[in-house]
Structures are given as structure tokens and as C-alpha cells.
Design an enzyme around this catalytic site. Structure first.
Site, PDB file in Angstrom:
ATOM      1  NE  ARG A 109      -2.503   1.217   3.541  1.00  0.00           N
ATOM      2  CZ  ARG A 109      -3.262   1.336   4.627  1.00  0.00           C
ATOM      3  NH1 ARG A 109      -4.570   1.224   4.507  1.00  0.00           N
ATOM      4  NH2 ARG A 109      -2.731   1.526   5.809  1.00  0.00           N
ATOM      5  CB  THR A 113      -2.049   7.066  -3.378  1.00  0.00           C
ATOM      6  OG1 THR A 113      -1.455   5.752  -3.453  1.00  0.00           O
ATOM      7  CG2 THR A 113      -1.148   8.061  -4.073  1.00  0.00           C
TER       8      THR A 113
END
Length: 214
Positions: A109, A113
Site C-alpha cells: 500500500r 495514496t
């Protein structure tokens, strides 16, 4: 195997699956037991995910006679493990289908963002000719699953199924919106996600519990 199906989402409610899942949910269950139970449940979920595979026939000799017997048609399956936790399900699936090919999809991840970024992908080149079963223990926010399926499709996969141990309603809805052509097989759909994106009541972080890294 008993299962309830709703909008291409199959919940495998076989008593043995539910019993094993209850033990896995218990925070007192050891890492070794959690890993073993995940492997056992994976084989049971794979039975359901492969229920509609096409068959052909082949001629064999039994000890008593010649017969036309059913056998799987087409090329061998591909199990696509979403790293790292998907490997816990993968082992049990290979117990059931040891000849299957294996793909690995690595995602992390992005801290800015919060979107999944692919860092690793290795799979057979002819995905378009094979049934692909993607696996990850948890379908929570569904971000990783959606990205992994997108990556498989971009490499040519056409017949894809997704197998998980637990799902959240929010994750199911997001996944179905992104990939309505990909059926989901799971052992349970729990209540909801908490503020940190964990499934409740859930069983905690499957990867940490599997590998003892919590």
C-alpha cells in the site's frame, strides 16, 4: 458440500468449515494450529470453487473391465496467491490439486495514496487458457483483491475465481462492483469493517497469526 449463494458470492456453510473457522477465530489458538486449520479449510473451499470445472472422459482399465471414466478437461488450474497471506491458503489448495500451476502477486500500500502497488508478479504465460483461482484469506476493504484480479486480467486471464477465508460486506460490494465477472467463495461474511479496515468480529491479521509475526 453445503453452500449458500447470493449474487455470485458463495458462503461455504459446511459444518466442518464452520467448526474449524471458529477455532481459528479464537485468540488463544496457537500459530501452529492456525496454520494447520487454514490449510485444511483451504482444501474444503477449493472443492466449492472447482465445482463447475469441465469434465471429459478417458479410457482406463480397472482390475475388472475397460471403462470410459471422467477426468478434468483442458489445461491445469492456476492458483494465484496474493502475497503474503495467500500462501497459507495456497498450501491446502495444492494438497487437493498438486498438479496445479502457481502464480504469485505481490502488492503493497502506497503510504501517500493508500492505493495498492504491484511489486511482484510471476505466473504461467498462458493464463488465458487456464482457470485461475486467486486466493487471499481476507476480503476486507478489497483493495488488494481488486488490484490483484486487475493484474491477472491484464496478463490475459479470462476465467477467474476468488477464494477467501473471511469477507466483510463492504469488501464484497466493492469487489463485485469492480469485477462482477469473478465469483467469490468464502467461509463467512462477517458484520463490518472497523475504522482501521479490520473485519469484525474477524480473526485478526491472518498473516501475523499464520507466521507468528504479531
Amino acid at each position: 458440500m453445503d453452500a449458500s449463494t447470493r449474487r455470485d458470492v458463495t458462503v461455504v456453510d459446511h459444518p466442518m468449515v464452520q467448526h474449524k473457522l471458529t477455532i481459528m477465530r479464537d485468540k488463544a489458538t496457537s500459530t501452529a494450529s492456525f496454520r494447520r486449520l487454514l490449510r485444511e479449510i483451504a482444501a474444503l473451499l477449493t472443492y466449492e470453487a472447482t465445482r463447475d470445472l469441465e469434465l471429459t472422459t478417458t479410457t482406463i482399465e480397472t482390475p475388472l473391465a475397460t471403462m470410459e471414466a471422467p477426468t478434468l478437461a483442458g489445461k491445469k488450474l492456476v492458483f494465484a496467491s496474493i502475497l503474503r497471506a495467500g500462501n497459507g491458503l495456497l498450501e491446502g489448495m495444492l494438497d487437493l490439486v498438486p498438479a496445479a500451476r502457481v502464480a504469485h502477486v505481490g502488492l503493497y500500500r502506497d503510504p501517500e495514496t493508500l492505493q495498492p502497488v504491484e511489486y511482484y508478479f510471476k505466473a504461467p504465460e498462458d493464463l488465458h487458457e487456464r482457470v485461475v483461482i486467486a486466493v487471499d484469506p481476507m476480503l476486507a476493504t478489497a483493495n488488494s483483491a481488486i488490484a490483484a484480479i486487475r493484474g491477472l486480467k491484464e496478463r490475459g486471464a479470462k476465467d477467474i475465481r476468488f477464494v477467501c477465508l473471511l469477507a466483510a460486506p463492504e469488501g464484497v460490494e466493492r469487489f463485485r462492483a469492480a469485477h462482477p465477472d469473478v465469483p467469490v467463495v468464502t467461509a463467512a461474511i462477517d458484520s463490518h469493517l472497523n475504522d482501521h479496515g479490520y473485519i469484525l468480529p474477524g480473526l485478526g491479521d491472518a498473516g501475523d497469526r499464520m507466521y507468528g509475526t504479531k
